[in-house]
Design a protein around this motif. Structure first.
Motif, mmCIF file in Angstrom:
data_model
loop_
_atom_site.group_PDB
_atom_site.id
_atom_site.type_symbol
_atom_site.label_atom_id
_atom_site.label_comp_id
_atom_site.label_asym_id
_atom_site.label_seq_id
_atom_site.Cartn_x
_atom_site.Cartn_y
_atom_site.Cartn_z
ATOM 1 N N HIS A 1 -65.959 9.003 61.856
ATOM 2 C CA HIS A 1 -67.128 10.315 61.203
ATOM 3 C C HIS A 1 -66.653 11.016 60.483
ATOM 4 C CE1 HIS A 1 -70.442 8.204 63.877
ATOM 5 N NE2 HIS A 1 -69.940 7.854 63.173
ATOM 6 N N ALA A 2 -65.616 12.070 61.159
ATOM 7 C CA ALA A 2 -64.923 13.062 60.667
ATOM 8 C C ALA A 2 -64.424 13.222 58.845
ATOM 9 C CB ALA A 2 -63.937 13.876 60.749
ATOM 10 N N LYS A 3 -63.849 11.810 58.322
ATOM 11 C CA LYS A 3 -63.796 11.473 57.182
ATOM 12 C C LYS A 3 -64.608 11.338 56.090
ATOM 13 C CE LYS A 3 -60.491 10.925 54.557
ATOM 14 N NZ LYS A 3 -59.457 12.010 54.415
ATOM 15 N N ILE A 4 -65.651 10.300 56.358
ATOM 16 C CA ILE A 4 -67.154 10.426 55.882
ATOM 17 C C ILE A 4 -67.331 12.313 55.424
ATOM 18 C CG2 ILE A 4 -69.081 9.198 56.242
ATOM 19 C CD1 ILE A 4 -68.380 7.526 58.051
ATOM 20 N N ILE A 5 -67.689 12.665 56.187
ATOM 21 C CA ILE A 5 -68.613 13.798 56.020
ATOM 22 C C ILE A 5 -67.712 14.098 55.321
ATOM 23 C CG2 ILE A 5 -69.190 16.269 56.882
ATOM 24 C CD1 ILE A 5 -69.585 14.720 59.655
ATOM 25 N N GLU A 6 -66.206 14.781 54.979
ATOM 26 C CA GLU A 6 -64.944 14.869 53.907
ATOM 27 C C GLU A 6 -65.198 14.557 52.488
ATOM 28 O OE1 GLU A 6 -60.503 14.448 53.125
ATOM 29 O OE2 GLU A 6 -61.161 15.072 55.677
ATOM 30 N N SER B 1 -68.999 15.205 50.959
ATOM 31 C CA SER B 1 -68.625 16.714 50.225
ATOM 32 C C SER B 1 -67.920 16.552 49.266
ATOM 33 C CB SER B 1 -67.952 17.261 51.872
ATOM 34 O OG SER B 1 -68.939 17.433 52.527
ATOM 35 N N GLN B 2 -67.392 15.546 49.227
ATOM 36 C CA GLN B 2 -65.668 15.813 47.690
ATOM 37 C C GLN B 2 -66.640 14.596 46.935
ATOM 38 O OE1 GLN B 2 -62.604 14.502 49.653
ATOM 39 N NE2 GLN B 2 -61.943 16.612 50.331
ATOM 40 N N TYR B 3 -67.080 13.765 47.075
ATOM 41 C CA TYR B 3 -67.616 12.791 46.211
ATOM 42 C C TYR B 3 -68.584 12.093 46.336
ATOM 43 C CZ TYR B 3 -62.805 12.217 46.345
ATOM 44 O OH TYR B 3 -61.004 12.321 46.418
ATOM 45 N N ASP B 4 -69.157 12.016 44.409
ATOM 46 C CA ASP B 4 -70.626 11.726 44.747
ATOM 47 C C ASP B 4 -71.336 9.827 45.184
ATOM 48 O OD1 ASP B 4 -71.244 14.634 44.338
ATOM 49 O OD2 ASP B 4 -72.188 13.168 41.977
ATOM 50 N N ILE B 5 -71.452 10.142 45.974
ATOM 51 C CA ILE B 5 -70.878 8.239 47.597
ATOM 52 C C ILE B 5 -72.579 8.034 47.046
ATOM 53 C CG2 ILE B 5 -70.005 6.726 49.081
ATOM 54 C CD1 ILE B 5 -68.197 8.955 49.608
ATOM 55 N N GLU C 1 -69.333 1.654 48.191
ATOM 56 C CA GLU C 1 -68.568 2.219 47.895
ATOM 57 C C GLU C 1 -67.904 3.716 48.952
ATOM 58 O OE1 GLU C 1 -69.301 5.942 44.430
ATOM 59 O OE2 GLU C 1 -71.218 5.217 44.517
ATOM 60 N N LEU C 2 -69.154 3.844 49.916
ATOM 61 C CA LEU C 2 -68.241 4.315 51.295
ATOM 62 C C LEU C 2 -66.846 3.661 51.789
ATOM 63 C CD1 LEU C 2 -68.122 7.172 52.947
ATOM 64 C CD2 LEU C 2 -69.955 5.978 54.245
ATOM 65 N N ALA C 3 -67.640 2.513 52.059
ATOM 66 C CA ALA C 3 -66.025 1.878 52.668
ATOM 67 C C ALA C 3 -65.067 1.379 52.139
ATOM 68 C CB ALA C 3 -67.326 0.264 52.573
ATOM 69 N N GLU C 4 -64.899 1.193 50.777
ATOM 70 C CA GLU C 4 -64.190 1.707 49.672
ATOM 71 C C GLU C 4 -62.516 3.190 49.495
ATOM 72 O OE1 GLU C 4 -62.835 1.301 45.178
ATOM 73 O OE2 GLU C 4 -64.762 0.068 45.776
ATOM 74 N N TYR C 5 -63.825 4.124 49.896
ATOM 75 C CA TYR C 5 -63.135 5.632 50.339
ATOM 76 C C TYR C 5 -62.699 5.607 51.431
ATOM 77 C CZ TYR C 5 -64.924 7.813 45.978
ATOM 78 O OH TYR C 5 -65.246 8.396 44.754
ATOM 79 N N LEU C 6 -63.419 4.667 52.220
ATOM 80 C CA LEU C 6 -62.641 4.387 53.697
ATOM 81 C C LEU C 6 -61.712 3.812 53.969
ATOM 82 C CD1 LEU C 6 -65.720 4.910 55.702
ATOM 83 C CD2 LEU C 6 -64.369 6.955 55.708
#
Length: 150
Positions: A6-11, A14-18, A23-28
């Motif tokens: 959850h902390a990584k998702i918030i980070e 905040s950094q990228y326009d997801i 797309e969020l799953a790919e970043y994670l």
């Protein structure tokens, strides 16, 4: 694992326009969290993320409670916190190993005016605070949160 994810998702948001769950799953996944779209969907609901329009596109943001803190940020802080000490207007927070980034992200997300910014390692966070007096006030806020959750 859920708290640090959850902390990584918030980070990340905040950094990228997801724009999408995929797309969020790919970043994670690229960050080392093995997740499915279903897990991301639950995380979005748990974190109460919402979408806003930015330049004709949509992006996820954290819905901010009025008081500046949510239960998720408080839980991350309580779960990761070990101790803290101050050196003038620098607040040094010790965390459980591997939790410094999550706790720093939670502190940043709380948007406390006294906190200029945080730098995190594996188990240590350095927070730049505006003044020595503000450092004492932030320490008291953190003590209240970790002892009561308020």
């Amino acid at each position: 694992m859920k708290v640090s994810r959850h902390a990584k998702i918030i980070e990340l948001i905040s950094q990228y326009d997801i724009e999408t769950q995929e797309e969020l799953a790919e970043y994670l996944n690229n960050a080392g969290f093995k997740v499915t779209q279903a897990t991301v969907s639950r995380d979005i609901r748990d974190l109460k993320l919402t979408k806003v329009s930015v330049g004709g596109k949509q992006k996820y943001i954290v819905h901010r409670p009025e008081e500046g803190m949510s239960e998720k940020y408080i839980r991350v802080l309580k779960d990761g916190y070990v101790s803290m000490d101050m050196a003038q207007n620098i607040l040094v927070i010790k965390t459980v190993s591997g939790m410094a980034m999550a706790v720093a992200a939670a502190l940043d997300a709380m948007k406390w005016n006294e906190v200029v910014g945080c730098i995190a390692g594996d188990d240590t966070i350095m927070c730049a605070i505006r003044t020595v007096e503000d450092t004492t006030a932030v320490m008291e806020k953190i003590r209240r949160i970790v002892s009561k959750g308020l």
